[in-house]
Design an enzyme around this catalytic site. Structure first.
Site, PDB file in Angstrom:
ATOM      1  N   GLN A 264     -12.230 -13.701   8.282  1.00 45.00           N
ATOM      2  CA  GLN A 264     -11.949 -14.657   7.222  1.00 45.00           C
ATOM      3  C   GLN A 264     -11.649 -16.059   7.742  1.00 45.00           C
ATOM      4  O   GLN A 264     -11.725 -17.027   7.003  1.00 45.00           O
ATOM      5  CB  GLN A 264     -10.768 -14.151   6.390  1.00 45.00           C
ATOM      6  CG  GLN A 264     -11.084 -12.826   5.729  1.00 45.00           C
ATOM      7  CD  GLN A 264      -9.888 -12.268   4.985  1.00 45.00           C
ATOM      8  OE1 GLN A 264      -9.128 -11.486   5.534  1.00 45.00           O
ATOM      9  NE2 GLN A 264      -9.730 -12.655   3.736  1.00 45.00           N
TER      10      GLN A 264
ATOM     11  N   HIS B  72      -9.006  -5.133  10.801  1.00 37.38           N
ATOM     12  CA  HIS B  72      -8.918  -5.752   9.472  1.00 37.38           C
ATOM     13  C   HIS B  72     -10.326  -5.767   8.852  1.00 37.38           C
ATOM     14  O   HIS B  72     -10.974  -6.793   8.780  1.00 37.38           O
ATOM     15  CB  HIS B  72      -8.341  -7.176   9.598  1.00 37.38           C
ATOM     16  CG  HIS B  72      -7.814  -7.745   8.319  1.00 37.38           C
ATOM     17  ND1 HIS B  72      -6.486  -8.070   8.130  1.00 37.38           N
ATOM     18  CD2 HIS B  72      -8.428  -8.052   7.156  1.00 37.38           C
ATOM     19  CE1 HIS B  72      -6.311  -8.554   6.906  1.00 37.38           C
ATOM     20  NE2 HIS B  72      -7.476  -8.556   6.303  1.00 37.38           N
TER      21      HIS B  72
ATOM     22  N   ASN C 249      -5.088  -2.534   8.835  1.00 36.32           N
ATOM     23  CA  ASN C 249      -4.694  -3.318   7.679  1.00 36.32           C
ATOM     24  C   ASN C 249      -4.885  -2.538   6.379  1.00 36.32           C
ATOM     25  O   ASN C 249      -5.914  -1.906   6.187  1.00 36.32           O
ATOM     26  CB  ASN C 249      -5.548  -4.590   7.625  1.00 36.32           C
ATOM     27  CG  ASN C 249      -5.248  -5.427   6.413  1.00 36.32           C
ATOM     28  OD1 ASN C 249      -4.128  -5.892   6.234  1.00 36.32           O
ATOM     29  ND2 ASN C 249      -6.230  -5.602   5.543  1.00 36.32           N
TER      30      ASN C 249
ATOM     31  N   TYR D  85       1.103  -7.851  -3.583  1.00 31.41           N
ATOM     32  CA  TYR D  85       0.770  -8.985  -4.438  1.00 31.41           C
ATOM     33  C   TYR D  85       1.311  -8.874  -5.851  1.00 31.41           C
ATOM     34  O   TYR D  85       1.592  -9.864  -6.481  1.00 31.41           O
ATOM     35  CB  TYR D  85      -0.755  -9.172  -4.514  1.00 31.41           C
ATOM     36  CG  TYR D  85      -1.329  -9.672  -3.211  1.00 31.41           C
ATOM     37  CD1 TYR D  85      -1.344 -11.025  -2.929  1.00 31.41           C
ATOM     38  CD2 TYR D  85      -1.813  -8.780  -2.260  1.00 31.41           C
ATOM     39  CE1 TYR D  85      -1.839 -11.497  -1.729  1.00 31.41           C
ATOM     40  CE2 TYR D  85      -2.305  -9.244  -1.048  1.00 31.41           C
ATOM     41  CZ  TYR D  85      -2.310 -10.604  -0.790  1.00 31.41           C
ATOM     42  OH  TYR D  85      -2.786 -11.066   0.400  1.00 31.41           O
TER      43      TYR D  85
ATOM     44  N   GLU E 109       1.571  -9.367   3.922  1.00 30.79           N
ATOM     45  CA  GLU E 109       0.855 -10.289   3.039  1.00 30.79           C
ATOM     46  C   GLU E 109       1.583 -10.359   1.717  1.00 30.79           C
ATOM     47  O   GLU E 109       1.974  -9.340   1.158  1.00 30.79           O
ATOM     48  CB  GLU E 109      -0.583  -9.812   2.749  1.00 30.79           C
ATOM     49  CG  GLU E 109      -1.502  -9.876   3.925  1.00 30.79           C
ATOM     50  CD  GLU E 109      -2.931  -9.400   3.596  1.00 30.79           C
ATOM     51  OE1 GLU E 109      -3.329  -9.402   2.406  1.00 30.79           O
ATOM     52  OE2 GLU E 109      -3.634  -9.027   4.549  1.00 30.79           O
TER      53      GLU E 109
ATOM     54  N   TRP F  13       0.413 -14.873   2.626  1.00 33.34           N
ATOM     55  CA  TRP F  13      -1.046 -14.876   2.667  1.00 33.34           C
ATOM     56  C   TRP F  13      -1.485 -16.023   1.788  1.00 33.34           C
ATOM     57  O   TRP F  13      -1.166 -16.030   0.611  1.00 33.34           O
ATOM     58  CB  TRP F  13      -1.626 -13.561   2.139  1.00 33.34           C
ATOM     59  CG  TRP F  13      -3.114 -13.518   2.321  1.00 33.34           C
ATOM     60  CD1 TRP F  13      -4.084 -13.877   1.420  1.00 33.34           C
ATOM     61  CD2 TRP F  13      -3.812 -13.096   3.510  1.00 33.34           C
ATOM     62  NE1 TRP F  13      -5.324 -13.719   1.972  1.00 33.34           N
ATOM     63  CE2 TRP F  13      -5.188 -13.246   3.245  1.00 33.34           C
ATOM     64  CE3 TRP F  13      -3.408 -12.625   4.762  1.00 33.34           C
ATOM     65  CZ2 TRP F  13      -6.168 -12.934   4.193  1.00 33.34           C
ATOM     66  CZ3 TRP F  13      -4.377 -12.320   5.696  1.00 33.34           C
ATOM     67  CH2 TRP F  13      -5.738 -12.467   5.409  1.00 33.34           C
TER      68      TRP F  13
END
Ligand code: NAG
Ligand code: NAG
Ligand code: NAG
Ligand code: NAG
Ligand code: NAG
Ligand code: NAG
Length: 507
Positions: A42, A139, A184, A329, A397, A440
């Site tokens: 990424q 990841h 991950n 999240y 994250e 993140w």
């Protein structure tokens, strides 16, 4: 269900959310680590430079004419500039991952000297700026030849190949790296990539609408992949402990996607469905790690579709971690009943059928602009504390993607991060052994969902600019101020957040 019922439930939940007192960096333990993260595919770009070969993620992103990580943020060339930004921001730690195919092209065999040098330089640069590296070993970027040869994580041969790769990492980087995460968000890797159709390494349309969960082998593959992931992690962890730990004195952990779960109604059915969801989301992999076997509920629900640990394997998996990394999240509402069609259903495929529960996101659309529900993270940390022997935890994250992210004024992101850091502090005060928190992401990245359209960065990256210019958002300077102790988060800030949250529900 009648609309007013939902409103009253949401209000009840908000009112029940615990109060977050004013806080500063100094309320956290001194050795608590605050950082931000990226991952190799990424951030690095330079996808076919200096000997790197393709991973399943390169393969997938090149299947369509959409975007890809060929260039991404060009971190491979700009790492010095980026470490300088981190240092200016006052970051205490940086989480990044090692691209397997940059270090060992094709996945097996000789080390690529240029790949080795890149990671040595990056780590040296971090250390010389006093930034603690936190390395993720895997990841989402499996060497494509291993996918082609034997199907990647669904084959036990992955254990040997993964262990050989991490051996190189420990040996070459372990002097300077004290924090290692093997894999991950392992749960999403297993059910996303081997069940629900985010098929890394294949050109299958995603997500496939044609999957019939009751017949396809996808639901078997999910658990097979999950099993091999646990065994590969345990093998890496055993290697570290036998060969490196006494000299290098680092810690090694595993990571899962951990979601806040809350019953949709106060019915007994939804309460029980929420417990089942907790067992599938968290217990599936944590129970073997902490206690040596899968949860009984999953064993009886899955029957022969769930692999079995031999006695020896169970012993290896049990206790094979120094910490648990969590990727967090959002909070989902859980119900026992099939959902009316107004709700996003893209998160309700095979794994969720096995779980026999339905999920409702708290955001306006499924994964963008999720509502900030910091009490959900507090609940997760409490759940892990109570059910899994209070493991040491790193939040690897946490962050939010905003629709107006071309603007540098990302006030909602600041409020989101404030709320979640406050929730972590609450959990610590109540006994959670949480040791670090990573936003993140450090900067806008090439995202798994949404490519360059869905961004999370403390730094804005102008992907149309040939120089890929980075500019700090408000959230970056907020984080700086928080970390240098000049910003106090007041309880009004958090109250504001919670009242906006309840106000945004008017179904
Ligand atoms: C990508 O675009 C090119 C040129 O427009 C086209 O020839 C090709 O078929 C497209 N490939 C896919 C997978 O859509
Ligand atoms: C899936 O397969 C089962 C068993 O063959 C069948 O009863 C069901 O109708 C199928 N569902 C769909 C959506 O095709
Ligand atoms: C919350 O509401 C206030 C007042 O309407 C507004 O100024 C603020 O930006 C809102 N915050 C979020 C995160 O929406
Ligand atoms: C705090 O911890 C205690 C003991 O584990 C637990 O009973 C209680 O529910 C926790 N409080 C909160 C707010 O999570
Ligand atoms: C991004 O870079 C392009 C090309 O240099 C420039 O035209 C544009 O104004 C920049 N966008 C922003 C939001 O800075
Ligand atoms: C702390 O960070 C803020 C940015 O939010 C900055 O303005 C201030 O100068 C910094 N203070 C110190 C002592 O570094």
């Amino acid at each position: 269900m009648k609309p007013f019922t939902l409103v009253s439930i949401i209000l009840v939940i908000v009112l029940a959310a615990s109060y977050i007192d004013a806080f500063t960096r100094n309320n956290f333990p001194k050795d608590f680590l605050f950082g931000a993260g990226t991952s190799a595919y990424q951030w690095e770009g330079a996808s076919d430079e200096d000997g790197r070969t393709i991973s399943g993620w390169d393969f997938l992103s090149h299947c369509s004419n959409g975007s890809n990580g060929d260039i991404a943020c060009d971190g491979y060339h700009k790492y010095k500039e980026d470490v300088k930004l981190m240092a200016e921001m006052g970051l205490e730690a940086f989480r990044f991952s090692i691209s397997w195919t940059r270090l060992i092209p094709n996945g097996r065999g000789p080390i690529n000297p240029k790949g080795l040098l890149f990671y040595k330089n990056l780590i040296k640069e971090l250390r010389s700026h006093g930034i603690e590296p936190h390395v993720t070993l895997y990841h989402y970027d499996l060497p494509q030849p291993l996918e082609d040869e034997y199907g990647g994580w669904i084959n036990r041969r992955i254990i040997e190949d993964f262990t050989a790769f991490v051996d190189v990492c420990f040996r070459e980087f372990g002097e300077d790296v004290k924090l290692w995460t093997t894999i991950n968000e392992a749960t999403i890797l297993a059910f996303g990539s081997y069940g629900e159709g985010i098929t890394m390494g294949h050109c299958t349309p995603t997500p496939s609408k044609s999957i019939n969960c009751s017949t396809a082998d996808s639901s078997t593959k999910t658990y097979l992949a999950g099993h091999n992931i646990l065994l590969a992690h345990a093998s890496a962890s055993e290697l570290y402990k036998l060969k490196y730990k006494s000299k290098q004195r680092g810690s090694i952990g595993f990571s899962i996607y951990a979601v806040g779960l809350s019953p949709y109604t106060n019915s007994m059915e939804d309460e029980i469905a929420t417990q089942r969801a907790n067992t599938f989301f968290h217990g599936w992999m944590l129970k073997p790690l902490v206690f040596g076997d899968y949860p009984d509920e999953i064993k009886s629900a899955m029957g022969s579709r769930l692999p079995v640990f031999s006695e020896e394997e169970a012993k290896k998996v049990k206790g094979s971690y120094d910490f648990i990394g969590i990727i967090h999240y959002t909070t989902l509402f859980v119900t026992n009943r099939p959902l009316p069609s107004i709700y996003p259903t893209n998160i309700n495929k095979c794994f969720f059928k096995d779980m026999d529960a339905y999920m409702i996101t708290t955001g306006k659309s499924s994964f963008i602009e999720l509502e900030a529900t910091p009490w959900g993270l507090e609940g997760v940390l409490e759940y892990l504390k109570q059910n899994f022997n209070n493991p040491p935890i790193y939040i690897l994250e946490n962050g939010v993607s905003l629709k107006q992210d071309s603007s540098l004024q990302d006030t909602p992101r600041v409020e989101y991060i404030e709320g979640y850091i406050g929730a972590v502090l609450n959990a610590i005060k109540n006994g959670s052994d949480t040791r670090g928190y990573f936003v993140w992401s450090l900067m806008d990245l090439y995202e798994l969902f949404g490519g360059y359209m869905q961004t999370y960065g403390l730094y804005f990256v102008n992907f149309s600019d040939p120089g890929l210019k980075r500019s700090p958002r408000l959230s970056a300077s907020w984080y700086t101020g928080f970390l240098n102790g000049s910003i106090d988060v007041t309880s009004q800030d958090i109250t504001q957040l919670q009242s906006n949250f309840s106000g945004s529900y008017s179904l």
